[in-house]
Motif scaffolding. Structure first.
Motif, mmCIF file in Angstrom:
data_model
loop_
_atom_site.group_PDB
_atom_site.id
_atom_site.type_symbol
_atom_site.label_atom_id
_atom_site.label_comp_id
_atom_site.label_asym_id
_atom_site.label_seq_id
_atom_site.Cartn_x
_atom_site.Cartn_y
_atom_site.Cartn_z
ATOM 1 N N GLY A 328 0.879 -1.142 -0.057
ATOM 2 C CA GLY A 328 -0.039 -0.028 0.008
ATOM 3 C C GLY A 328 0.837 1.117 0.011
ATOM 4 O O GLY A 328 1.959 1.196 0.569
ATOM 5 N N PHE A 329 0.177 2.361 -0.491
ATOM 6 C CA PHE A 329 1.060 3.591 -0.463
ATOM 7 C C PHE A 329 1.312 4.249 0.848
ATOM 8 O O PHE A 329 2.585 4.436 1.262
ATOM 9 C CB PHE A 329 -0.017 4.545 -1.390
ATOM 10 C CG PHE A 329 0.668 6.032 -1.362
ATOM 11 C CD1 PHE A 329 1.710 6.133 -2.282
ATOM 12 C CD2 PHE A 329 0.218 6.803 -0.614
ATOM 13 C CE1 PHE A 329 2.167 7.594 -2.616
ATOM 14 C CE2 PHE A 329 0.846 8.382 -0.638
ATOM 15 C CZ PHE A 329 1.838 8.619 -1.751
ATOM 16 N N MET A 330 0.435 4.381 1.876
ATOM 17 C CA MET A 330 0.609 4.746 2.968
ATOM 18 C C MET A 330 1.630 4.068 3.901
ATOM 19 O O MET A 330 2.434 4.506 4.455
ATOM 20 C CB MET A 330 -0.591 4.958 3.712
ATOM 21 C CG MET A 330 -1.519 6.155 3.374
ATOM 22 S SD MET A 330 -0.826 7.781 3.363
ATOM 23 C CE MET A 330 -0.361 8.034 5.034
ATOM 24 N N GLY A 331 1.681 2.632 3.884
ATOM 25 C CA GLY A 331 2.452 1.843 4.601
ATOM 26 C C GLY A 331 3.901 2.079 3.698
ATOM 27 O O GLY A 331 4.740 2.263 4.626
ATOM 28 N N GLN A 332 4.111 2.337 2.514
ATOM 29 C CA GLN A 332 5.412 2.417 1.971
ATOM 30 C C GLN A 332 5.785 3.868 2.539
ATOM 31 O O GLN A 332 7.083 4.107 2.927
ATOM 32 C CB GLN A 332 5.307 2.441 0.465
ATOM 33 C CG GLN A 332 5.181 0.907 -0.046
ATOM 34 C CD GLN A 332 6.289 0.172 0.656
ATOM 35 O OE1 GLN A 332 7.443 0.277 0.247
ATOM 36 N NE2 GLN A 332 5.964 -0.866 1.447
ATOM 37 N N VAL A 333 5.012 4.853 2.420
ATOM 38 C CA VAL A 333 5.400 6.302 2.794
ATOM 39 C C VAL A 333 5.924 6.191 4.292
ATOM 40 O O VAL A 333 6.974 6.860 4.658
ATOM 41 C CB VAL A 333 4.381 7.211 2.604
ATOM 42 C CG1 VAL A 333 4.733 8.630 3.044
ATOM 43 C CG2 VAL A 333 4.000 7.431 0.873
ATOM 44 N N LEU A 334 4.947 5.695 5.082
ATOM 45 C CA LEU A 334 5.384 5.625 6.685
ATOM 46 C C LEU A 334 6.778 4.924 6.962
ATOM 47 O O LEU A 334 7.386 5.271 7.804
ATOM 48 C CB LEU A 334 4.189 5.445 7.351
ATOM 49 C CG LEU A 334 2.831 6.128 7.271
ATOM 50 C CD1 LEU A 334 1.776 5.489 8.043
ATOM 51 C CD2 LEU A 334 3.401 7.870 7.799
ATOM 52 N N GLY A 335 6.896 3.707 6.409
ATOM 53 C CA GLY A 335 7.690 2.765 6.556
ATOM 54 C C GLY A 335 9.205 3.466 6.191
ATOM 55 O O GLY A 335 10.242 3.334 6.653
ATOM 56 N N GLY A 336 8.811 3.931 4.796
ATOM 57 C CA GLY A 336 10.002 4.607 4.236
ATOM 58 C C GLY A 336 10.553 5.892 5.210
ATOM 59 O O GLY A 336 11.844 5.881 5.336
ATOM 60 N N ALA A 337 9.763 6.724 5.754
ATOM 61 C CA ALA A 337 9.984 7.807 6.383
ATOM 62 C C ALA A 337 10.733 7.118 7.873
ATOM 63 O O ALA A 337 11.821 7.696 7.866
ATOM 64 C CB ALA A 337 8.731 8.343 6.885
ATOM 65 N N VAL A 338 10.186 6.119 8.289
ATOM 66 C CA VAL A 338 11.110 5.558 9.555
ATOM 67 C C VAL A 338 12.407 4.893 9.191
ATOM 68 O O VAL A 338 13.264 5.376 9.867
ATOM 69 C CB VAL A 338 10.115 4.278 10.136
ATOM 70 C CG1 VAL A 338 10.710 3.567 11.230
ATOM 71 C CG2 VAL A 338 8.904 4.773 10.376
ATOM 72 N N ILE A 339 12.553 4.124 8.090
ATOM 73 C CA ILE A 339 13.737 3.600 7.671
ATOM 74 C C ILE A 339 14.674 4.883 7.448
ATOM 75 O O ILE A 339 15.937 4.926 7.597
ATOM 76 C CB ILE A 339 13.571 2.750 6.320
ATOM 77 C CG1 ILE A 339 12.975 1.481 6.761
ATOM 78 C CG2 ILE A 339 14.959 2.544 5.937
ATOM 79 C CD1 ILE A 339 13.570 0.624 7.879
ATOM 80 N N GLY A 340 14.162 5.724 6.580
ATOM 81 C CA GLY A 340 15.097 6.910 6.200
ATOM 82 C C GLY A 340 15.390 7.769 7.672
ATOM 83 O O GLY A 340 16.895 8.228 7.505
ATOM 84 N N ALA A 341 14.557 7.885 8.655
ATOM 85 C CA ALA A 341 14.914 8.636 9.752
ATOM 86 C C ALA A 341 15.964 7.814 10.636
ATOM 87 O O ALA A 341 16.831 8.605 11.276
ATOM 88 C CB ALA A 341 13.713 8.728 10.779
ATOM 89 N N ILE A 342 15.849 6.541 10.654
ATOM 90 C CA ILE A 342 16.875 5.829 11.186
ATOM 91 C C ILE A 342 18.086 6.172 10.429
ATOM 92 O O ILE A 342 19.360 6.248 11.205
ATOM 93 C CB ILE A 342 16.477 4.301 11.464
ATOM 94 C CG1 ILE A 342 15.322 4.161 12.377
ATOM 95 C CG2 ILE A 342 17.659 3.596 12.075
ATOM 96 C CD1 ILE A 342 14.718 2.789 12.154
#
Length: 358
Positions: A328-342
């Motif tokens: 899903g779109f939102m799952g990828q955006v939120l998951g990508g934000a978490v991975i990018g933040a780390i």
């Protein structure tokens, strides 16, 4: 400093021209007899000496403050491992997400249709099988018999049909950008940390590049650096995740398939005797045993053309096969934000360590 040195030069020039009378001679080459002139000359010497010392000190400070690439000896064992692990995780996470987006873009999913031929068989009861089982007590004495009757069924082919099945086939078997980022981050951290450990051990074994204790530079805004890199990483990760999801959603398609299959129903095709128990004192008479129906799933039959013969009744089956988005779109955006933040936070930590060294 240049203005101070220029003023001293002007004073020196005035003395050369007005006091010594010799523009080529310096104040140190001539000692005036006049008391006032001698005081001026002595003060001039002091000024020149102080200017020279200050200029020398500034040159040394400039030399020592120039940025230079860090050397292996600048890093402690702990810093080698931290820099290796954080740098590896940040780079691995970014490359992993980029790989996930690329795999999604290169994927060209198709709907593949397969056909399978099947026979239509009608069950026909051809009698039954009888099995007699002795029943004994705990002492081994015969008490009676159990009679079991099993229907004997044969099948007659009355037609055939073709089943169609559709499945989605992906040309690139890759993970989502977020999952690829997680795998890349873990792999990068392990690899980078391992390299840091290997270097720390290697320099001790080879006795080269050993850590030379240093005086760490006092830094300001370390938290701001980590906050900035974390924000940039989160934004970048969200963008990569969103791009991958949009590409995946844009590959959606659908296809409708249809075929005919026989109509199946429960049918009673005959009767067989029921299972019974017979005592040794009873006389077994098979024809007196109650009957039970034999009910099975069988194809429904209907009259053939012009009412001649029979043929299986067929029903049309229609199925829709869709190429759906796997993530899903939102799952990828939120998951990508978490991975990018780390990854960004780890980059900030590594940056602060390097700032202390260089």
């Amino acid at each position: 400093m240049d203005s101070l040195k220029g003023m001293a030069n002007k004073v020196t020039g005035w003395v050369k021209h007005n006091v010594t009378g010799n523009e080529k001679a310096t104040g140190k080459d001539y000692t005036p007899k006049d008391r006032q002139a001698k005081e001026i000359n002595d003060n001039l010497h002091h000024i020149e000496d102080r200017v020279d010392r200050i200029d020398s000190d500034i040159s040394k400070i400039a030399d020592t403050s120039e940025l230079r690439p860090p050397k292996l000896s600048d890093f402690s064992d702990k810093e080698l491992v931290i820099v290796g692990a954080t740098g590896g995780a940040a780079v691995g996470g970014a490359l992993g997400m980029a790989e996930g987006v690329l795999d999604t873009a290169l994927d060209d999913p198709k709907i593949e249709i397969t056909k399978t031929e099947h026979d239509i068989n009608r069950p026909i009861l051809k009698g039954y099988d009888h099995k007699q089982i002795e029943q004994k007590d705990s002492a081994g004495y015969l008490q009676g018999y159990d009679h079991k009757f099993t229907p004997r069924i044969e099948y007659e082919k009355v037609g055939d049909y073709t089943v169609k099945e559709g499945k989605v086939v992906h040309t690139v078997d890759g993970d989502s950008p977020v999952m690829s980022g997680v795998k890349g981050m873990v792999t990068g951290a392990l690899l980078g940390g391992g390299i840091g450990v290997a270097i720390a051990v290697g320099r001790k074994v080879m006795k080269k590049g050993g850590y030379v204790p240093r005086e760490n530079r006092e830094l300001e805004g370390q938290g701001k650096v980590i906050a900035a890199t974390t924000a940039l990483g989160a934004a970048g990760g969200a963008v990569l995740g969103g791009v991958g999801a949009m590409i995946e959603a844009g590959q959606g398609a659908g296809k409708e398939i249809s075929f005919k299959q026989p109509v199946m129903e429960s049918q009673t095709i005959g009767q067989v005797p029921q299972d019974i128990h017979q005592s040794i004192y009873d006389v077994f008479k098979e024809h007196e045993i109650p009957k039970q129906d034999v009910t099975v799933e069988a194809p429904k039959m209907e009259k053939g053309m012009l009412g001649i013969g029979e043929k299986p009744a067929m029903e049309k089956i229609t199925q829709s096969i869709e190429i759906k988005s796997r993530f899903g779109f939102m799952g990828q955006v939120l998951g990508g934000a978490v991975i990018g933040a780390i990854g960004g936070a780890l980059t900030g930590i590594m940056t602060n360590i390097l700032r202390k060294i260089i």
